[in-house]
Design a protein around this motif. Structure first.
Motif, PDB file in Angstrom:
ATOM      1  N   LEU A  21       0.814  -1.223   0.000  1.00 37.22           N
ATOM      2  CA  LEU A  21       0.000   0.000   0.000  1.00 37.22           C
ATOM      3  C   LEU A  21       0.844   1.268   0.000  1.00 37.22           C
ATOM      4  N   GLN A  22       1.968   1.249   0.690  1.00 37.83           N
ATOM      5  CA  GLN A  22       2.855   2.417   0.648  1.00 37.83           C
ATOM      6  C   GLN A  22       3.481   2.566  -0.735  1.00 37.83           C
ATOM      7  N   GLY A  23       3.635   1.448  -1.432  1.00 39.47           N
ATOM      8  CA  GLY A  23       4.211   1.472  -2.771  1.00 39.47           C
ATOM      9  C   GLY A  23       3.388   2.261  -3.777  1.00 39.47           C
ATOM     10  N   VAL A  24       2.111   2.460  -3.478  1.00 38.18           N
ATOM     11  CA  VAL A  24       1.262   3.266  -4.363  1.00 38.18           C
ATOM     12  C   VAL A  24       0.885   4.596  -3.712  1.00 38.18           C
ATOM     13  N   GLY A  25       1.564   4.942  -2.617  1.00 41.44           N
ATOM     14  CA  GLY A  25       1.409   6.269  -2.041  1.00 41.44           C
ATOM     15  C   GLY A  25       0.552   6.414  -0.802  1.00 41.44           C
ATOM     16  N   HIS A  26      -0.021   5.321  -0.301  1.00 39.96           N
ATOM     17  CA  HIS A  26      -0.842   5.413   0.902  1.00 39.96           C
ATOM     18  C   HIS A  26       0.038   5.512   2.145  1.00 39.96           C
ATOM     19  N   THR A  27      -0.508   6.106   3.188  1.00 41.81           N
ATOM     20  CA  THR A  27       0.118   6.102   4.505  1.00 41.81           C
ATOM     21  C   THR A  27      -0.496   4.930   5.260  1.00 41.81           C
ATOM     22  N   VAL A  28       0.348   4.040   5.777  1.00 40.52           N
ATOM     23  CA  VAL A  28      -0.142   2.834   6.442  1.00 40.52           C
ATOM     24  C   VAL A  28       0.394   2.785   7.868  1.00 40.52           C
ATOM     25  N   VAL A  29      -0.522   2.596   8.808  1.00 39.52           N
ATOM     26  CA  VAL A  29      -0.183   2.402  10.207  1.00 39.52           C
ATOM     27  C   VAL A  29      -0.523   0.962  10.535  1.00 39.52           C
ATOM     28  N   THR A  30       0.463   0.172  10.972  1.00 42.13           N
ATOM     29  CA  THR A  30       0.201  -1.226  11.300  1.00 42.13           C
ATOM     30  C   THR A  30       0.226  -1.429  12.811  1.00 42.13           C
ATOM     31  N   VAL A  31      -0.661  -2.316  13.250  1.00 43.38           N
ATOM     32  CA  VAL A  31      -0.759  -2.690  14.661  1.00 43.38           C
ATOM     33  C   VAL A  31      -0.970  -4.199  14.730  1.00 43.38           C
ATOM     34  N   ASN A  32      -0.821  -4.768  15.931  1.00 43.66           N
ATOM     35  CA  ASN A  32      -0.867  -6.227  16.017  1.00 43.66           C
ATOM     36  C   ASN A  32      -2.079  -6.813  16.723  1.00 43.66           C
ATOM     37  N   ASP A  33      -3.070  -5.990  17.074  1.00 45.70           N
ATOM     38  CA  ASP A  33      -4.296  -6.559  17.631  1.00 45.70           C
ATOM     39  C   ASP A  33      -5.454  -5.575  17.471  1.00 45.70           C
ATOM     40  N   GLY A  34      -6.633  -6.046  17.752  1.00 45.46           N
ATOM     41  CA  GLY A  34      -7.825  -5.249  17.551  1.00 45.46           C
ATOM     42  C   GLY A  34      -7.905  -4.029  18.447  1.00 45.46           C
ATOM     43  N   ALA A  35      -7.461  -4.154  19.700  1.00 52.79           N
ATOM     44  CA  ALA A  35      -7.503  -3.010  20.617  1.00 52.79           C
ATOM     45  C   ALA A  35      -6.587  -1.893  20.129  1.00 52.79           C
ATOM     46  N   ALA A  36      -5.408  -2.249  19.652  1.00 54.69           N
ATOM     47  CA  ALA A  36      -4.490  -1.244  19.113  1.00 54.69           C
ATOM     48  C   ALA A  36      -5.066  -0.622  17.840  1.00 54.69           C
ATOM     49  N   ALA A  37      -5.773  -1.418  17.051  1.00 53.38           N
ATOM     50  CA  ALA A  37      -6.409  -0.886  15.843  1.00 53.38           C
ATOM     51  C   ALA A  37      -7.444   0.171  16.203  1.00 53.38           C
ATOM     52  N   ILE A  38      -8.270  -0.124  17.194  1.00 51.06           N
ATOM     53  CA  ILE A  38      -9.289   0.839  17.612  1.00 51.06           C
ATOM     54  C   ILE A  38      -8.641   2.125  18.121  1.00 51.06           C
ATOM     55  N   ALA A  39      -7.572   2.000  18.892  1.00 47.95           N
ATOM     56  CA  ALA A  39      -6.875   3.183  19.397  1.00 47.95           C
ATOM     57  C   ALA A  39      -6.333   4.031  18.242  1.00 47.95           C
ATOM     58  N   VAL A  41      -7.431   4.049  15.126  1.00 47.51           N
ATOM     59  CA  VAL A  41      -8.560   4.594  14.372  1.00 47.51           C
ATOM     60  C   VAL A  41      -9.092   5.844  15.070  1.00 47.51           C
ATOM     61  N   ARG A  42      -9.197   5.785  16.374  1.00 49.71           N
ATOM     62  CA  ARG A  42      -9.676   6.963  17.119  1.00 49.71           C
ATOM     63  C   ARG A  42      -8.711   8.134  16.974  1.00 49.71           C
ATOM     64  N   GLU A  43      -7.423   7.840  16.993  1.00 50.87           N
ATOM     65  CA  GLU A  43      -6.407   8.892  16.919  1.00 50.87           C
ATOM     66  C   GLU A  43      -6.276   9.466  15.506  1.00 50.87           C
ATOM     67  N   ARG A  44      -6.265   8.617  14.495  1.00 52.92           N
ATOM     68  CA  ARG A  44      -5.930   9.058  13.140  1.00 52.92           C
ATOM     69  C   ARG A  44      -7.120   9.274  12.206  1.00 52.92           C
ATOM     70  N   ARG A  45      -8.279   8.697  12.535  1.00 50.52           N
ATOM     71  CA  ARG A  45      -9.452   8.799  11.645  1.00 50.52           C
ATOM     72  C   ARG A  45      -9.070   8.440  10.200  1.00 50.52           C
ATOM     73  N   PRO A  46      -8.665   7.189   9.975  1.00 52.16           N
ATOM     74  CA  PRO A  46      -8.176   6.798   8.644  1.00 52.16           C
ATOM     75  C   PRO A  46      -9.297   6.755   7.608  1.00 52.16           C
ATOM     76  N   ASP A  47      -8.872   6.632   6.363  1.00 52.20           N
ATOM     77  CA  ASP A  47      -9.810   6.488   5.251  1.00 52.20           C
ATOM     78  C   ASP A  47     -10.283   5.051   5.101  1.00 52.20           C
ATOM     79  N   LEU A  48      -9.499   4.097   5.638  1.00 59.08           N
ATOM     80  CA  LEU A  48      -9.792   2.672   5.499  1.00 59.08           C
ATOM     81  C   LEU A  48      -9.138   1.917   6.641  1.00 59.08           C
ATOM     82  N   ILE A  49      -9.807   0.839   7.070  1.00 51.77           N
ATOM     83  CA  ILE A  49      -9.279  -0.041   8.115  1.00 51.77           C
ATOM     84  C   ILE A  49      -9.213  -1.453   7.547  1.00 51.77           C
ATOM     85  N   LEU A  50      -8.060  -2.117   7.706  1.00 54.46           N
ATOM     86  CA  LEU A  50      -7.903  -3.528   7.337  1.00 54.46           C
ATOM     87  C   LEU A  50      -7.734  -4.318   8.626  1.00 54.46           C
TER      88      LEU A  50
END
Length: 127
Positions: A21-39, A41-50
């Motif tokens: 995803l970074q190879g086509v210009g996206h900013t990607v934040v990776t985390v290793n569990d669902g709780a970190a993902a929610i945190a 998402v709340r902080e960054r308000r991303p355009d997409l969640i995987l």
């Protein structure tokens, strides 16, 4: 380009998703569990969640999706499930409002095509 939060308990999968995803210009934040993902998402308000469906030990992607979906401030952010443990049909039965399902293993093109569709970019665009 889009800001994307990707959650997977496998560091190699996080690196792969990020590289694609970074190879086509996206900013990607990776985390290793669902709780970190929610945190994130709340902080960054991303355009997409995987979200990976299964992420032991901790909150699974399925659990994180349900919490995000029930949160009025976050429920409008599109969520894609990335899973090797369930079929797309099964995921859609459990989570009917998930935007898309990518099954592992996937090719870079498969992931990029799904991201393009969810973000609304035309098929030929370099998203």
């Amino acid at each position: 380009m889009a800001v994307i939060v990707a959650a997977d308990d496998d560091p190699a999968m996080c690196r792969l998703i990020s590289r694609i995803l970074q190879g086509v210009g996206h900013t990607v934040v990776t985390v290793n569990d669902g709780a970190a993902a929610i945190a994130q998402v709340r902080e960054r308000r991303p355009d997409l969640i995987l979200l990976d469906g299964e992420m032991p030990p901790g909150m699974s992607g399925f659990d994180a999706y349900l919490l995000l979906h029930d949160d009025d401030d976050l429920s409008a952010i599109p969520v894609m499930m990335v899973t090797g443990s369930a079929t797309p049909d099964r995921v859609r039965q459990q989570l009917p409002e998930v935007c898309d399902v990518v099954t592992k293993p996937f090719t870079p093109e498969e992931l990029l095509n799904c991201v393009r569709q969810v973000l609304g970019a035309p098929p030929g665009a370099s998203t």
